[in-house]
Design an enzyme around this catalytic site. Structure first.
Site, mmCIF file in Angstrom:
data_model
loop_
_atom_site.group_PDB
_atom_site.id
_atom_site.type_symbol
_atom_site.label_atom_id
_atom_site.label_comp_id
_atom_site.label_asym_id
_atom_site.label_seq_id
_atom_site.Cartn_x
_atom_site.Cartn_y
_atom_site.Cartn_z
ATOM 1 N N ASP A 37 127.391 75.194 57.235
ATOM 2 C CA ASP A 37 127.210 74.561 55.927
ATOM 3 C C ASP A 37 128.336 75.001 55.014
ATOM 4 O O ASP A 37 128.832 76.124 55.135
ATOM 5 C CB ASP A 37 125.848 74.955 55.327
ATOM 6 N N GLU A 176 108.997 65.938 57.007
ATOM 7 C CA GLU A 176 108.932 67.289 56.476
ATOM 8 C C GLU A 176 107.475 67.744 56.398
ATOM 9 O O GLU A 176 106.578 66.945 56.175
ATOM 10 C CB GLU A 176 109.615 67.341 55.108
ATOM 11 N N LYS A 227 116.301 53.311 62.771
ATOM 12 C CA LYS A 227 115.865 54.363 61.859
ATOM 13 C C LYS A 227 115.568 53.778 60.475
ATOM 14 O O LYS A 227 114.525 54.057 59.876
ATOM 15 C CB LYS A 227 116.929 55.463 61.777
ATOM 16 N N CYS A 283 114.193 60.107 52.279
ATOM 17 C CA CYS A 283 114.581 58.969 53.119
ATOM 18 C C CYS A 283 114.088 57.597 52.668
ATOM 19 O O CYS A 283 114.862 56.645 52.641
ATOM 20 C CB CYS A 283 114.115 59.213 54.547
HETATM 21 C C1 UDX Z 1 118.453 64.433 55.372
HETATM 22 C C2 UDX Z 1 118.991 63.467 56.392
HETATM 23 O O1 UDX Z 1 119.756 64.145 57.363
HETATM 24 C C3 UDX Z 1 119.811 62.447 55.797
HETATM 25 O O2 UDX Z 1 119.894 61.402 56.698
HETATM 26 C C4 UDX Z 1 119.224 61.921 54.578
HETATM 27 O O3 UDX Z 1 120.123 61.000 54.088
HETATM 28 C C5 UDX Z 1 118.964 62.990 53.583
HETATM 29 O O4 UDX Z 1 118.116 63.894 54.141
HETATM 30 P P1 UDX Z 1 118.728 66.847 54.808
HETATM 31 O O5 UDX Z 1 118.988 67.792 55.903
HETATM 32 O O6 UDX Z 1 117.326 66.669 54.382
HETATM 33 O O7 UDX Z 1 119.319 65.453 55.208
HETATM 34 O O8 UDX Z 1 119.678 67.101 53.545
HETATM 35 P P2 UDX Z 1 119.973 68.482 52.855
HETATM 36 O O9 UDX Z 1 118.806 69.364 52.939
HETATM 37 O O10 UDX Z 1 120.577 68.133 51.540
HETATM 38 O O11 UDX Z 1 121.096 69.136 53.789
HETATM 39 C C6 UDX Z 1 122.397 68.705 53.916
HETATM 40 C C7 UDX Z 1 123.321 69.929 53.978
HETATM 41 O O12 UDX Z 1 124.634 69.528 54.314
HETATM 42 C C8 UDX Z 1 123.417 70.709 52.681
HETATM 43 O O13 UDX Z 1 123.024 72.030 52.898
HETATM 44 C C9 UDX Z 1 124.916 70.627 52.313
HETATM 45 O O14 UDX Z 1 125.399 71.789 51.695
HETATM 46 C C10 UDX Z 1 125.545 70.394 53.665
HETATM 47 N N1 UDX Z 1 126.882 69.777 53.613
HETATM 48 C C11 UDX Z 1 127.110 68.661 52.889
HETATM 49 C C12 UDX Z 1 127.919 70.342 54.346
HETATM 50 O O15 UDX Z 1 127.740 71.367 54.998
HETATM 51 N N2 UDX Z 1 129.154 69.742 54.338
HETATM 52 C C13 UDX Z 1 129.409 68.635 53.612
HETATM 53 O O16 UDX Z 1 130.539 68.138 53.621
HETATM 54 C C14 UDX Z 1 128.353 68.082 52.864
HETATM 55 C C1 UDX Z 2 109.822 60.199 56.544
HETATM 56 C C2 UDX Z 2 109.470 59.625 57.926
HETATM 57 O O1 UDX Z 2 108.081 59.816 58.186
HETATM 58 C C3 UDX Z 2 110.293 60.288 58.989
HETATM 59 O O2 UDX Z 2 110.025 59.705 60.254
HETATM 60 C C4 UDX Z 2 111.748 60.135 58.635
HETATM 61 O O3 UDX Z 2 112.537 60.787 59.584
HETATM 62 C C5 UDX Z 2 112.044 60.669 57.261
HETATM 63 O O4 UDX Z 2 111.201 60.061 56.302
HETATM 64 P P1 UDX Z 2 109.193 62.405 55.185
HETATM 65 O O5 UDX Z 2 109.860 61.726 54.038
HETATM 66 O O6 UDX Z 2 109.572 63.802 55.507
HETATM 67 O O7 UDX Z 2 109.454 61.564 56.527
HETATM 68 O O8 UDX Z 2 107.611 62.412 54.957
HETATM 69 P P2 UDX Z 2 106.401 61.393 55.229
HETATM 70 O O9 UDX Z 2 105.299 62.154 55.839
HETATM 71 O O10 UDX Z 2 106.830 60.177 55.925
HETATM 72 O O11 UDX Z 2 105.929 61.041 53.753
HETATM 73 C C6 UDX Z 2 106.718 60.252 52.860
HETATM 74 C C7 UDX Z 2 105.982 60.007 51.573
HETATM 75 O O12 UDX Z 2 104.926 59.101 51.766
HETATM 76 C C8 UDX Z 2 105.358 61.246 50.960
HETATM 77 O O13 UDX Z 2 105.573 61.227 49.566
HETATM 78 C C9 UDX Z 2 103.893 61.112 51.291
HETATM 79 O O14 UDX Z 2 103.069 61.779 50.415
HETATM 80 C C10 UDX Z 2 103.723 59.602 51.232
HETATM 81 N N1 UDX Z 2 102.601 59.098 52.031
HETATM 82 C C11 UDX Z 2 102.605 59.220 53.389
HETATM 83 C C12 UDX Z 2 101.538 58.465 51.406
HETATM 84 O O15 UDX Z 2 101.503 58.332 50.172
HETATM 85 N N2 UDX Z 2 100.525 57.973 52.179
HETATM 86 C C13 UDX Z 2 100.509 58.071 53.528
HETATM 87 O O16 UDX Z 2 99.549 57.577 54.158
HETATM 88 C C14 UDX Z 2 101.576 58.724 54.148
#
Ligand code: UDX
Ligand code: UDX
Length: 474
Positions: A37, A176, A227, A283
């Site tokens: 990172d 998550e 996706k 997402c």
């Molecule tokens: C997710 C999914 O991977 C992505 O598809 C979606 O669009 C956003 O959520 P996530 O792992 O949840 O990503 O994001 P985040 O927790 O913000 O982590 C991304 C990391 O990448 C950060 O820690 C950031 O510092 C790092 N980063 C970013 C690098 O190391 N290099 C870069 O150039 C940019």
């Molecule tokens: C989602 C997708 O589930 C996962 O497959 C993808 O990779 C990333 O996006 P995430 O955003 O981590 O995952 O959580 P998810 O459990 O899907 O919940 C998304 C949101 O929907 C939350 O705010 C949750 O509270 C809400 N939710 C979910 C509802 O309000 N009702 C439901 O029945 C289910």
């Protein structure tokens, strides 16, 4: 061409990169896994001896980190060296919605993907498989390929490193809060690519713990689009059930009963039919906006409008919850104390990205309310950043509204007129209403936007209750 994968690295140590690599390391002891990172503090936190301090809270993650860290799992900022040594590189950086320029508000900002790809282009050596893990707009693999191939054309580099890149799309479907289980027992794994050997090399890693029948091989574009589509369909179900929750409140139907009745139809299925304050997370909104952007780009305006409806209902749900709270509290919340229980976008995570709590709290503060916010895992600092407002010290009264960080449910509920449940944390199921009622101001309202509380017990204590999607609310 056959690949032997001994060493992998992942750029991005976030909510996706961290848990995903931890599980791969755990399941594949012979592979050395390094998570990279650019954020030095994040890497320090991943390496912290105190496992409650990890940057990502995810049930079961700490145990894996304890088992694997320093054995075959490493967290590092040494991007140059790790890239040069890796046989396979995962891209797991964030891709937020653009806030300015062309496509602002809809298109994904790919600057981090581009920056990371350029790092790979500069430092990688020999045959390298590059795996898209982040959710990306369709055809991003092409951009990655162009950047990497441009580097290949650079003759000096070519002689020096003899580089060859193979690009795969391997979207992550983990949610998550249940990430470890989702990674250990996925419904399916999707690998899109053009080179069979590269696809097989990644499939072989997953076959260490996943039934090969669940590993789908597709072309790059199908994988990327699947996706976005999966997320759009899931979000659509939430907006559909939330739209009906409003109708239930007007008609006398009960959303819990309706949800159960339709969920028992095998063609519909029972998952993802829980009404609530709207979907949050990193997402759903971003991916639907992205789908809308692509549709408009290709002139499919009706399709774009169709998906826009899903987002509109999500905002509508949050707005109407704010209106309900204000109406029930005699038409004004100015200088009234209100407890907010739950700030993360769902339970079992400390992530607040796109959390419905942000909009709902901001709107109440704008109305002049004094909020007392409690969340078991979200820090005061994070809430301050999200609300763009510092937490006050108790009893400060401001016509502009304010908020105070609370460390227990009881602390949050002291002196309040209303208690608003915004996240489905387990501990909210067993709140001691008798005790809370002693300390709150009367009449006290409970607004349960997640239908998690034992509302019968609350009613027994004379607490007035509004439950989402129920017409029996007072
Ligand atoms: C997710 C999914 O991977 C992505 O598809 C979606 O669009 C956003 O959520 P996530 O792992 O949840 O990503 O994001 P985040 O927790 O913000 O982590 C991304 C990391 O990448 C950060 O820690 C950031 O510092 C790092 N980063 C970013 C690098 O190391 N290099 C870069 O150039 C940019
Ligand atoms: C989602 C997708 O589930 C996962 O497959 C993808 O990779 C990333 O996006 P995430 O955003 O981590 O995952 O959580 P998810 O459990 O899907 O919940 C998304 C949101 O929907 C939350 O705010 C949750 O509270 C809400 N939710 C979910 C509802 O309000 N009702 C439901 O029945 C289910």
């Amino acid at each position: 061409m056959k690949f032997e994968i001994k060493r992998i690295c992942c750029i991005g140590a976030g909510y996706v990169g961290g848990p995903t690599m931890a599980v791969i390391a755990d399941k594949c002891p012979s592979i050395r896994v390094t998570v990279l990172d650019i954020n030095n503090q994040k890497i320090l936190d991943w390496n912290d001896n105190d496992l409650s301090n990890l940057p990502v809270y995810e049930p079961g993650l700490d145990k894996i980190i304890k088992r694997c860290r320093g054995v075959n799992l490493f967290f590092s900022t040494n991007i140059k060296e790790e890239i040069s040594l890796a046989d396979m590189i995962f891209l797991s950086v964030n891709t937020p919605t653009k806030t300015k320029g062309i496509g602002a508000g809809q298109a994904s900002d790919l600057k981090w993907i581009e920056a990371s790809t350029r790092q790979i282009a500069s430092y990688a050596k020999g045959q390298t498989i590059v795996v898209e893990k982040s959710t990306l707009p369709v055809r991003t693999a092409e951009t990655i390929k162009l950047i990497l191939e441009a580097q290949n054309d650079d003759n000096n580099k070519k002689e020096e490193n003899n580089n060859q890149f193979y690009i795969l799309s391997n979207p992550e479907f983990l949610a998550e809060g249940t990430a470890i289980n989702d990674l250990e027992n996925p419904d399916r794994v999707l690998i899109g690519g053009e080179n069979e050997s590269a696809i097989s090399a990644l499939a072989k890693i997953y076959e260490n713990w996943i039934d090969p029948k669940k590993i789908l091989r597709t072309n790059l574009w199908s994988s990327e689009l699947s996706k976005l589509t999966a997320n759009a369909f899931l979000a659509q179900r939430i907006s559909s059930i939330n739209s009906i929750s409003g109708l239930c409140e007007k008609t006398g139907a009960d959303i819990g009963e309706v949800s159960k009745a339709i969920g028992m139809d095998r063609r519909i299925g029972s998952e993802f039919l829980k009404p609530g304050p709207g979907f949050g997370g990193s997402c759903f909104k971003k991916d639907i906006l992205n789908l809308i952007y692509i549709c408009n780009y290709y002139g499919l305006h009706e399709v774009a409008e169709y998906w826009e409806g899903v987002i509109k209902i999500n905002s509508w749900q949050q707005n109407r919850i704010v209106r309900v709270i204000i109406n029930k509290l005699f038409g004004t919340v100015a200088e009234k104390s209100i407890a907010i229980l739950g700030f993360s976008f769902k339970s079992n995570t400390n992530d607040t990205r796109e959390s419905p709590a942000i909009k709902i709290c901001n709107d109440l503060i704008n109305e002049g309310a004094k909020l007392k916010i409690y969340d078991p895992k979200v820090s005061k600092k994070k809430i301050e950043l999200d609300l763009n407002l510092k937490s006050t010290v108790e009893n400060i009264c401001s016509p502009n509204g304010s908020w105070l960080y609370s460390t227990t449910i009881l602390d949050a509920a002291k002196g309040v007129d209303g208690i608003v449940i915004l996240t489905d944390w387990n501990e909210f199921k067993n709140i001691n209403w008798n005790e809370l009622y002693k300390y709150s101001r009367k009449p006290t309202w409970l607004f349960d936007s997640r239908n998690v509380c034992d509302t019968d017990k609350a009613k027994e204590e004379n607490i007035k209750v509004w439950e989402l999607g129920s017409s029996s609310s007072e």
